[in-house]
Design a protein around this motif. Structure first.
Motif, mmCIF file in Angstrom:
data_model
loop_
_atom_site.group_PDB
_atom_site.id
_atom_site.type_symbol
_atom_site.label_atom_id
_atom_site.label_comp_id
_atom_site.label_asym_id
_atom_site.label_seq_id
_atom_site.Cartn_x
_atom_site.Cartn_y
_atom_site.Cartn_z
ATOM 1 N N THR A 177 0.852 -1.190 0.000
ATOM 2 C CA THR A 177 0.000 0.000 0.000
ATOM 3 C C THR A 177 0.884 1.235 0.000
ATOM 4 N N ILE A 179 0.573 5.160 1.156
ATOM 5 C CA ILE A 179 -0.228 6.157 1.863
ATOM 6 C C ILE A 179 0.202 7.532 1.372
ATOM 7 N N LEU A 209 -3.923 4.959 10.917
ATOM 8 C CA LEU A 209 -4.293 4.471 9.596
ATOM 9 C C LEU A 209 -3.483 3.230 9.243
ATOM 10 N N LEU A 213 -4.677 -0.707 8.441
ATOM 11 C CA LEU A 213 -4.304 -1.475 7.255
ATOM 12 C C LEU A 213 -3.757 -2.847 7.649
ATOM 13 N N PRO A 222 -6.388 -2.122 0.355
ATOM 14 C CA PRO A 222 -6.416 -0.739 -0.122
ATOM 15 C C PRO A 222 -5.027 -0.409 -0.664
ATOM 16 N N LYS A 224 -3.881 2.064 -2.455
ATOM 17 C CA LYS A 224 -3.491 3.477 -2.452
ATOM 18 C C LYS A 224 -4.476 4.241 -1.584
ATOM 19 N N VAL A 225 -3.970 4.951 -0.565
ATOM 20 C CA VAL A 225 -4.844 5.652 0.377
ATOM 21 C C VAL A 225 -4.442 7.123 0.440
#
Length: 236
Positions: A177, A179, A209, A213, A222, A224-225
């Motif tokens: 991921t 962030i 956050l 995850l 997710p 790409k956040v």
């Protein structure tokens, strides 16, 4: 071998990295934190407390050898590495005519090549653990701005790198991921956090956050956040 998950956070002597480390320690993770300065890493480790579960390390992510040594130290201490948080980064903002080669190289070598070095050094252990790689990008990886040629280039690149890495590793049960924070109350770009930054994302918010995850069901990713302040000041 321990059942507690082990997390390696680069560039974690202050700011977002320190905030992530503090939050994860409170959640029961074991955390290795690196800095280019061993003194800075050790000082932050002492500040975090919980000495049994914190490992300070000296490593410059621009050096693949440094990152190999850091990962080796983690494996020697805890026997596993479950999560890499590639957080180390620098920023220089200036019109192209004023941006120096040294500033350009610092951003590309740290923000992009540094993440590659960290990934390569940790990859075998992360695959073995069926773990997680999290890169700390920026909204500057999706939104360009004047004076941001070098920083935008490095952050757009890390988004592309991370998303391709996700595709490379997903069939090996490794999650990836990126962030992408907006304004964070950190020391980035020579800022000294104070009450003036209260409206910004706080470093511990990124930690929360990231923790969410890590605790998400394995079937969901997710990749790409984006995270931004909920109510920034209105510009006059």
């Amino acid at each position: 071998m321990t059942n507690q998950k082990v997390v390696y956070i680069t560039g974690a002597s202050k700011g977002i990295g320190e905030g992530i480390a503090a939050f994860l320690l409170n959640k029961g993770y074991r955390v290795a934190i690196s800095s280019r300065s061993m003194e800075a890493a050790a000082k932050t480790a002492q500040k975090l407390g919980n000495a049994e579960n914190v490992l300070p390390l000296q490593s410059d992510v621009r050096s693949f050898t440094d990152e190999q040594k850091a990962v080796a130290a983690i494996l020697e201490k805890w026997g596993q590495l479950d999560v890499l948080v590639a957080n180390a980064g620098v920023g220089h903002y200036a019109p192209i005519g004023e941006l120096s080669h040294e500033q350009w190289n610092a951003m590309i070598d740290t923000n992009l090549t540094g993440v590659f070095n960290s990934t390569k050094a940790a990859l075998e252990a992360i695959i073995k653990a069926k773990g997680y790689i999290i890169t700390i990008g920026s909204l500057a990886g999706a939104n360009f701005f004047a004076g941001g040629t070098g920083y935008n280039a490095s952050k757009f690149a890390i988004v592309g790198y991370s998303q391709a890495l996700m595709l490379d590793l997903r069939q090996q049960d490794v999650k990836v991921t990126t962030i992408m924070p907006g304004s964070v109350a950190s020391h980035f770009n020579n800022n000294e956090p104070s009450e003036k930054d209260a409206w910004k994302i706080q470093p511990e918010d990124i930690g929360e956050l990231l923790s969410d995850l890590l605790e998400m069901h394995p079937r969901s990713l997710p990749s790409k956040v984006e995270i931004r302040p909920s109510k920034p000041p209105v510009k006059a």
